[in-house]
Write a protein that holds these residues in place. Structure first.
Motif, PDB file in Angstrom:
ATOM      1  N   ASN A   1       0.863  -1.181   0.000  1.00  0.00           N
ATOM      2  CA  ASN A   1       0.000   0.000   0.000  1.00  0.00           C
ATOM      3  C   ASN A   1       0.901   1.233   0.000  1.00  0.00           C
ATOM      4  N   ALA A   2       0.782   2.057  -1.038  1.00  0.00           N
ATOM      5  CA  ALA A   2       1.663   3.217  -1.188  1.00  0.00           C
ATOM      6  C   ALA A   2       1.494   4.229  -0.060  1.00  0.00           C
ATOM      7  N   ASN A   3       0.334   4.176   0.640  1.00  0.00           N
ATOM      8  CA  ASN A   3       0.097   5.102   1.748  1.00  0.00           C
ATOM      9  C   ASN A   3       0.968   4.792   2.946  1.00  0.00           C
ATOM     10  N   SER A   4       1.261   3.526   3.138  1.00  0.00           N
ATOM     11  CA  SER A   4       2.017   3.126   4.322  1.00  0.00           C
ATOM     12  C   SER A   4       2.957   1.994   3.946  1.00  0.00           C
TER      13      SER A   4
ATOM     14  N   ASN B   1      -4.771   4.794   5.770  1.00  0.00           N
ATOM     15  CA  ASN B   1      -3.989   4.035   4.793  1.00  0.00           C
ATOM     16  C   ASN B   1      -4.645   4.031   3.414  1.00  0.00           C
ATOM     17  N   GLY B   2      -5.363   5.101   3.096  1.00  0.00           N
ATOM     18  CA  GLY B   2      -5.838   5.205   1.727  1.00  0.00           C
ATOM     19  C   GLY B   2      -7.304   5.573   1.609  1.00  0.00           C
ATOM     20  N   MET B   3      -7.683   5.775   0.361  1.00  0.00           N
ATOM     21  CA  MET B   3      -9.044   6.222   0.082  1.00  0.00           C
ATOM     22  C   MET B   3      -9.977   5.034  -0.118  1.00  0.00           C
TER      23      MET B   3
ATOM     24  N   THR C   1      -5.569   9.546   1.971  1.00  0.00           N
ATOM     25  CA  THR C   1      -4.263   9.028   1.552  1.00  0.00           C
ATOM     26  C   THR C   1      -3.224   9.728   2.426  1.00  0.00           C
ATOM     27  N   ALA C   2      -2.071   9.062   2.555  1.00  0.00           N
ATOM     28  CA  ALA C   2      -1.011   9.619   3.401  1.00  0.00           C
ATOM     29  C   ALA C   2      -0.677  11.032   2.928  1.00  0.00           C
TER      30      ALA C   2
ATOM     31  N   VAL D   1      -3.333   3.067  -3.780  1.00  0.00           N
ATOM     32  CA  VAL D   1      -3.666   4.153  -2.848  1.00  0.00           C
ATOM     33  C   VAL D   1      -4.995   3.904  -2.143  1.00  0.00           C
ATOM     34  N   MET D   2      -5.600   2.754  -2.401  1.00  0.00           N
ATOM     35  CA  MET D   2      -6.898   2.449  -1.803  1.00  0.00           C
ATOM     36  C   MET D   2      -6.696   1.728  -0.466  1.00  0.00           C
ATOM     37  N   SER D   3      -7.588   2.016   0.473  1.00  0.00           N
ATOM     38  CA  SER D   3      -7.529   1.313   1.753  1.00  0.00           C
ATOM     39  C   SER D   3      -8.351   0.037   1.676  1.00  0.00           C
TER      40      SER D   3
END
Lengths: 92, 402
Positions: free
Chosen positions: A62-65, B220-222, B298-299, B206-208
């Motif tokens: 996951n690119a967010n974390s 942790n995402g959209m 998103t972060a 980018v998705m949770s």
């Protein structure tokens, strides 16, 4: 046999990353980080896509974390190890 | 320049089938995100979304209408019926020629495309329904609203990804302001919750997989949503002359482009859009009581948006309430600015400040008052609503109570 497969995985991963980084495979060391090689976050996402296609595995990322993902992208070596594990898990 | 007011609002989204139920759900901090239900969902890594449950197209439309209306059109028509009914407007005669429709959407008839690609590629059929093109085109929703109500003024569709609705409403605002129209139907609609729609988004990573937590350290995402919100924007003098109930006044709009990256947000572009929206009609930063944030969870977005708000508002950023309602209804992509304007209207009209739900842990990079978890009752003078799209296209709209 096992050793050859491991080499093969390493070479293939380095080739994938080299393409993203616009470098020759010989210029990439396992200790390098993606950041050092100039691969940005979208480049990481593309590398992971290429790895999934190449090895027919599902990469948990996951690119967010990135740090919380079960897939360690902190160095080329860590990516190789993580992919080897995914391939191993798939065999079982 | 003419003043512009809002005299009708309508919606259908995961939180509710109309405005009253949606605003009530927002004030209760309801989370409408849950397991997605559609064909092949088991082949997705991301299996949650803000889906409109219990919706049956046949309850709203005839069989022949459904043949022409992709779900994104259906949602837009349902929302516009509610908005027009509330406004009390009738468009016979001259008013019809001075009224148009500008809607936002990103995917348009994406479900129609998804289904028909299956038909020709997967099922190997050589024939698709004759109305595939008029059903999938991005302007279908705007056109059907104009046809149903006889709206013969300027009508078109705006596509700027996640900022589509805000860009659309900005066009509607300026059309009335400049005298090119007396009334505009505006807002946006989206219906991307199908296998192809989510599969494409999954690729970006980018998705949770487990929930939408804007501004929370654990985000942790959209998470995607679907639906529409449509508003009646009206020339103030026209509304006043007919004694209309006015929900809010639109007092500013601005749009900017980052000109930097196709997916990464940019603080300067976002801050410039907020600042210009306030400058549009001379709003003081201190007067802004509520910001409906883009807040995708998103972060990157949330961190940059908070920095942009600080940049644009200066010291006033410490006082402003900022919430992302996406945690409740999901990210409606091209329709999201529409549904989020409902929260901005509720703020200036009724002092209902919608919360940012799912907030469990402060993030030092998001150190604003994000109205965690519980709605507030507080009078605010001015509310703004942010939308920052992929492609670096930013659009910010400002409202006040009349």
């Amino acid at each position: 046999m096992g050793h050859n497969t491991a080499m093969c995985v390493e070479d293939k991963i380095i080739a994938i990353i080299a393409e993203q980084a616009f470098l020759e495979p010989k210029d990439i060391a396992p200790t390098n980080t993606l950041d050092e090689l100039g691969v940005d976050s979208m480049g990481v996402v593309e590398c992971i896509f290429a790895i999934e296609e190449q090895f027919d595995v599902q990469v948990p990322f996951n690119a967010n974390s990135p740090e919380a993902s079960q897939f360690d992208v902190s160095s080329i070596q860590s990516i190789i190890r993580a992919v080897e594990k995914l391939i191993e898990d798939k065999k079982q | 320049m003419n003043r512009v007011v809002i005299t009708g609002q309508g919606t259908i989204n995961a939180l509710g089938m109309d405005v009253a139920s949606t605003v009530e759900a927002m004030s209760n901090g309801t989370c409408a995100i849950g397991p997605l239900e559609f064909d092949n969902v088991d082949r997705l890594n991301i299996q949650i979304g803000g889906q409109i449950k219990g919706y049956v197209a046949q309850d709203h439309f005839s069989r022949s209408n459904i043949g022409l209306y992709d779900p994104f059109t259906q949602y837009a028509v349902i929302a516009s019926n509610e908005a027009i009914s509330q406004s009390g407007l009738h468009f016979e005669g001259e008013l019809g020629t001075c009224t148009g429709v500008v809607l936002g959407t990103a995917g348009g008839g994406l479900q129609t495309q998804d289904q028909n690609y299956r038909t020709v590629y997967q099922d190997g059929k050589n024939r698709v329904h004759p109305f595939v093109v008029p059903r999938l085109m991005n302007n279908a929703a705007a056109s059907h609203i104009s046809i149903i109500y006889g709206l013969k003024g300027p009508s078109f569709t705006v596509a700027s990804a996640c900022a589509s609705s805000n860009h659309a409403m900005g066009q509607a605002y300026n059309l009335i302001r400049s005298g090119m129209a007396k009334v505009m139907m505006t807002g946006g609609s989206e219906s991307m919750l199908c296998f192809g729609g989510i599969k494409a988004w999954e690729g970006l990573r980018v998705m949770s997989p487990d929930g939408c937590r804007p501004f929370c350290a654990t985000r942790n995402g959209m998470v995607q949503g679907e639906g529409a919100a449509v508003f009646v924007f009206e020339d103030f003098d026209h509304a006043k002359a007919r004694g209309a109930d006015i929900l809010a006044e639109v007092i500013g709009f601005a749009m900017t482009s980052d000109a930097s990256d196709i997916v990464m947000p940019n603080k300067d572009g976002a801050a410039r859009a907020i600042r210009l929206a306030l400058n549009d009609t001379g709003i003081n930063p201190e007067d802004v009581g509520y910001i409906n944030a883009h807040g995708t969870a998103t972060a990157m977005n949330d961190r940059i948006e908070c920095a942009a708000i600080r940049d644009a508002l200066g010291a006033a950023a410490d006082k402003v309430m900022v919430s992302s309602t996406k945690a409740m209804h999901g990210h409606l992509i091209g329709g999201t600015g529409g549904v989020e304007l409902l929260a901005a209207i509720a703020a200036v009209k009724d002092g209902m400040i919608a919360p940012t739900i799912n907030h469990t842990q402060n993030d030092p990079d998001c150190d604003l008052d994000v109205v965690p978890n519980i709605a507030r009752q507080e009078r605010v003078k001015v509310a703004i609503s942010n939308a920052f799209a992929f492609g670096g296209l930013n659009a910010v709209i400002a409202l006040k109570a009349l």
